[in-house]
Design a protein around this motif. Structure first.
Motif, PDB file in Angstrom:
ATOM      1  N   GLN A 292      35.674 -40.026 -28.075  1.00  0.00           N
ATOM      2  CA  GLN A 292      36.069 -39.232 -28.991  1.00  0.00           C
ATOM      3  C   GLN A 292      36.957 -40.183 -30.084  1.00  0.00           C
ATOM      4  O   GLN A 292      36.790 -40.174 -31.265  1.00  0.00           O
ATOM      5  CB  GLN A 292      36.960 -38.134 -28.804  1.00  0.00           C
ATOM      6  CG  GLN A 292      36.131 -37.017 -27.918  1.00  0.00           C
ATOM      7  CD  GLN A 292      37.044 -35.841 -27.178  1.00  0.00           C
ATOM      8  OE1 GLN A 292      38.046 -35.640 -27.680  1.00  0.00           O
ATOM      9  NE2 GLN A 292      36.626 -35.134 -26.152  1.00  0.00           N
ATOM     10  N   ILE A 293      37.863 -41.191 -29.264  1.00  0.00           N
ATOM     11  CA  ILE A 293      38.657 -41.953 -30.151  1.00  0.00           C
ATOM     12  C   ILE A 293      37.857 -43.119 -31.075  1.00  0.00           C
ATOM     13  O   ILE A 293      37.718 -43.035 -32.356  1.00  0.00           O
ATOM     14  CB  ILE A 293      39.547 -42.630 -29.201  1.00  0.00           C
ATOM     15  CG1 ILE A 293      40.830 -41.468 -28.918  1.00  0.00           C
ATOM     16  CG2 ILE A 293      40.421 -43.526 -30.269  1.00  0.00           C
ATOM     17  CD1 ILE A 293      41.793 -42.220 -27.925  1.00  0.00           C
ATOM     18  N   ASN A 294      36.798 -43.334 -30.430  1.00  0.00           N
ATOM     19  CA  ASN A 294      35.938 -44.317 -30.905  1.00  0.00           C
ATOM     20  C   ASN A 294      35.267 -43.917 -31.763  1.00  0.00           C
ATOM     21  O   ASN A 294      34.600 -44.647 -32.801  1.00  0.00           O
ATOM     22  CB  ASN A 294      35.041 -45.071 -29.725  1.00  0.00           C
ATOM     23  CG  ASN A 294      35.783 -45.992 -28.608  1.00  0.00           C
ATOM     24  OD1 ASN A 294      36.994 -46.382 -28.911  1.00  0.00           O
ATOM     25  ND2 ASN A 294      35.102 -46.271 -27.764  1.00  0.00           N
ATOM     26  N   ALA A 295      34.906 -42.636 -31.907  1.00  0.00           N
ATOM     27  CA  ALA A 295      34.068 -41.837 -33.009  1.00  0.00           C
ATOM     28  C   ALA A 295      34.947 -41.652 -34.222  1.00  0.00           C
ATOM     29  O   ALA A 295      34.298 -41.356 -35.181  1.00  0.00           O
ATOM     30  CB  ALA A 295      33.410 -40.684 -32.249  1.00  0.00           C
ATOM     31  N   LEU A 296      36.171 -41.815 -34.137  1.00  0.00           N
ATOM     32  CA  LEU A 296      37.025 -41.435 -35.366  1.00  0.00           C
ATOM     33  C   LEU A 296      36.666 -42.600 -36.455  1.00  0.00           C
ATOM     34  O   LEU A 296      36.464 -43.726 -36.165  1.00  0.00           O
ATOM     35  CB  LEU A 296      38.312 -41.674 -34.914  1.00  0.00           C
ATOM     36  CG  LEU A 296      39.078 -40.584 -34.139  1.00  0.00           C
ATOM     37  CD1 LEU A 296      40.618 -40.889 -33.664  1.00  0.00           C
ATOM     38  CD2 LEU A 296      38.934 -39.169 -34.668  1.00  0.00           C
TER      39      LEU A 296
END
Length: 298
Positions: A292-296
């Motif tokens: 989820q963080i990498n998709a920010l």
């Protein structure tokens, strides 16, 4: 005409034969390293048994089902070697050369180790502490016979071990002694694991993690123990139990800061008992949070 017909038939046979895949020979079982550790030694009633000795002179806890039966292990090793990578974790390439060079001996131990650690899925298997593979690799690097250390530092059913001179009351390792505030980690920035240790035990040392993937029943570790280890790692700037792995724990809200924090959590989790000896990512929701963080947006 007869000659040309025979020639064409022979050519067709040759093409047919050459197009068949060559049968791959299984690895020589005599070259497969011995585990050195027996499964099911000194069970504690929670799915944990004794593995090799840790830095504190005490056995590292491992799932009681580890190591796996040798025939099952060699069967999976054969499949991995035939494929050229770990079937259950295709990003990990392996080879199993059979000559007597140091490099080949280390390659064989690496193949055995990654097969062990991924025997049920990506990162889901038995820890290296369920064998003496680490000590055997060190012996090879030192120019020694790995067979000389196969049975050193392993537990025995009476609670003892085969270490040559293991102290009866070893001092605790420095990694476990720092006060929780040593690394300055704000506990509110440490997400909950999302998984409860000991969920749905199957009686063989396995419990359920994310998506019902089997994990050691001792995973995830107690939160206070985890945060203490995280603080120690952050204070040192690297994983205490695996110093080659650097980490940091910034407190900002940027994408980079969040990525650094989730990486520190995963590194601490996966090395909490030694180099590569800990709990898999699927014993928490940290892997999902990382995605989820990498998709920010940057």
């Amino acid at each position: 005409m007869k000659f040309s017909t025979i020639a064409l038939s022979a050519a067709a046979i040759a093409v047919s034969v050459s197009s068949r895949p060559l049968a791959r020979r299984d690895v020589n079982p005599d070259l497969v390293p011995q585990f050195g550790v027996q499964s099911g030694v000194n069970p504690d009633g929670t799915g944990n048994c004794d593995g090799i000795l840790g830095a504190d002179g005490k056995p590292i806890l491992i799932p009681c089902a580890c190591p796996p039966p040798r025939d099952q292990f060699i069967q999976l090793l054969n499949q991995n070697v035939a494929a050229g990578f770990v079937i259950n974790n295709p990003s990990v390439g392996i080879s199993f050369p059979e000559d007597n060079s140091q490099a080949s001996a280390l390659a064989r131990l690496n193949a055995a180790t990654v097969t062990l650690q991924n025997i049920h899925g990506p990162g889901v298997g038995c820890p290296q502490a369920a064998t003496t593979f680490g000590a055997q690799a060190q012996a090879i690097q030192n120019g020694q016979d790995p067979n000389s250390v196969v049975n050193k530092g392993v537990p025995t059913p009476n609670g003892g071990n085969n270490a040559a001179a293991a102290p009866s009351a070893a001092a605790p390792p420095p990694a476990s002694s720092p006060a929780p505030a040593a690394g300055g980690v704000d506990p509110s920035l440490v997400p909950d694991f999302g998984v409860v240790a000991g969920t749905d035990p199957d009686g063989t040392g396995n419990c359920k993690g994310i998506n019902n993937i089997n994990i050691p029943c001792s995973c995830p570790p107690p939160r206070d123990q985890f945060i203490a280890s995280l603080n120690a790692n952050v204070a040192a700037g690297h994983a205490i139990k695996n110093p080659s792995v650097s980490l940091s724990f910034p407190t900002g809200s940027s994408k980079a800061d969040q990525q650094a924090r989730i990486n520190a959590l995963l590194v601490t989790l996966q090395n909490i008992n030694g180099p590569g000896v800990g709990c898999p990512a699927v014993s928490t929701v940290y892997g999902q949070l990382q995605q989820q963080i990498n998709a920010l947006p940057n």
